[in-house]
Design a protein around this motif. Sequence first.
Motif, short mmCIF file in Angstrom:
data_model
loop_
_atom_site.label_atom_id
_atom_site.label_comp_id
_atom_site.label_asym_id
_atom_site.label_seq_id
_atom_site.Cartn_x
_atom_site.Cartn_y
_atom_site.Cartn_z
N SER A 15 41.01 57.70 55.26
CA SER A 15 39.60 57.89 54.92
C SER A 15 38.92 58.87 55.86
CB SER A 15 38.86 56.55 54.99
OG SER A 15 39.29 55.67 53.98
N ILE A 16 37.81 59.42 55.38
CA ILE A 16 36.93 60.26 56.19
C ILE A 16 35.65 59.47 56.45
CG2 ILE A 16 35.61 62.43 56.30
CD1 ILE A 16 37.59 63.56 54.23
N TYR A 17 35.11 59.60 57.66
CA TYR A 17 33.83 58.97 57.98
C TYR A 17 32.96 59.94 58.78
CZ TYR A 17 36.15 57.98 62.46
OH TYR A 17 36.83 58.08 63.66
N THR A 18 31.66 59.75 58.69
CA THR A 18 30.71 60.60 59.39
C THR A 18 29.70 59.73 60.11
OG1 THR A 18 29.11 60.70 57.56
CG2 THR A 18 30.89 62.34 57.56
N LYS A 19 28.80 60.37 60.85
CA LYS A 19 27.69 59.62 61.43
C LYS A 19 26.83 59.08 60.29
CE LYS A 19 25.71 60.82 65.24
NZ LYS A 19 24.95 61.55 66.30
N LYS A 20 26.30 57.90 60.46
CA LYS A 20 25.53 57.26 59.40
C LYS A 20 24.28 58.07 59.09
CE LYS A 20 24.12 52.70 57.81
NZ LYS A 20 24.13 51.25 58.12
N GLY A 21 24.07 58.30 57.79
CA GLY A 21 22.91 59.06 57.34
C GLY A 21 23.04 60.56 57.51
N GLY A 75 26.80 48.00 65.74
CA GLY A 75 26.27 47.00 64.82
C GLY A 75 26.21 47.48 63.39
N GLY A 76 27.06 48.43 63.05
CA GLY A 76 27.09 48.98 61.70
C GLY A 76 26.16 50.16 61.51
N ASN A 77 25.60 50.68 62.59
CA ASN A 77 24.61 51.76 62.50
C ASN A 77 25.15 53.12 62.90
OD1 ASN A 77 22.40 50.08 61.67
ND2 ASN A 77 22.27 49.33 63.79
N ASP A 78 26.42 53.20 63.31
CA ASP A 78 26.94 54.48 63.81
C ASP A 78 27.56 55.36 62.73
OD1 ASP A 78 26.16 53.91 66.38
OD2 ASP A 78 28.15 53.26 67.06
N PHE A 79 28.36 54.77 61.85
CA PHE A 79 29.18 55.56 60.93
C PHE A 79 29.02 55.12 59.48
CE2 PHE A 79 32.01 55.27 64.85
CZ PHE A 79 31.64 56.51 65.34
N GLN A 80 29.52 55.97 58.58
CA GLN A 80 29.61 55.65 57.17
C GLN A 80 30.86 56.28 56.60
OE1 GLN A 80 25.91 57.61 55.94
NE2 GLN A 80 27.11 59.09 54.76
N LEU A 81 31.48 55.63 55.61
CA LEU A 81 32.61 56.22 54.91
C LEU A 81 32.11 57.23 53.88
CD1 LEU A 81 34.79 53.06 54.17
CD2 LEU A 81 35.30 54.86 55.82
N VAL A 82 32.87 58.30 53.68
CA VAL A 82 32.52 59.27 52.65
C VAL A 82 33.74 59.54 51.78
CG1 VAL A 82 30.70 60.38 54.00
CG2 VAL A 82 33.05 61.22 54.21
#
Length: 321
Positions: free
Chosen positions: A168-174, A254-261
């Motif tokens: 998977s790829i992930y980025t900074k959240k938002g 706390g779930g605020n750093d990253f997001q999956l894309v």
Amino acid sequence: MTASSTRRTTATRNRLAAVGSIAVAGALLLTGCGDQTEGGGSDETTGTATQSAAPLADKLPQSIRDKGVIRVGSDIAYAPVEFKDESGKTVGIDPDLADAMGKQLGVKFEFENGTFDTLLTGLRSNRYDIAMSAMTDTKERQEGIDSETGKKVGEGVDFVDYFTAGVSIYTKKGDDQGIKTWSDLCGKKLVVQRGTVSEDLAKDEAEKCPSGEKLTIEAFDNDQQAQTRLRAGGADAGSSDFPVAAYAVKTSGGGNDFQLVGEQVEAAPYGIAVAKDQAELRDAIKAALDAIIENGEYTKVLEKWGVTEGAVDEAVVNGGK
């Protein structure tokens, strides 16, 4: 930890939706750090007393039965597959599965920390009896072929496959930087762990990028270092195995750093690596894995860590392609 994987077709990639259906919000919950002692095994008794109650003890080589221990080479910085909890114990999917198999075999699985790209070397030099570290079973590894040079670098290993995962790829959240697919990484900077399929995929993609849109790749010894770099703003995106990326998304900050894309790609089996000349040990590991699949302990471990979508129905030797 995927690495040196044979590339799949587009049709194969589309089939990854089933694996990708693990919901990040519900997946990989930190439901407790497990009950492993340091080294990954809760049974403090070894030797003949434990083996007398173990149904598969006689399948092990006598040398391992005498020691009562299987030495496991592992990169213990790859949550939730294997990592240190706050007390310093080795916990995660692999240690829990090893603990369950150990009860079948009457031995302890003792996890020894090492960098991922040196684990097979340690196996060949007899530092470890097996390597269990989210390692993708590939033909290159089975045959001892370096994936970059195509040259033979060793006698290869056998694998007992126990799980399936994609990348998977992930980025900074938002701040997804407009990244949805691997081709969107052109013109961006990606952080990965060295020696993994994420790095291989990135190198392949970099060769396809148009002029003036270079994909910059920064590789680290472990995935935590890559995450730190991305968190600090030193890159546009990161890539790792889906369970690891999803766990980082769930827990970091706390779930605020990253997001999956986008969707995960390159679904392939994780395998427990065993030296080619240790067929008896390989077959014992396979028998133990089949036993815990049949008795339900395997499913309990995957449910605990929220990764049941990666389950296999039976242990397979050298199923990687």
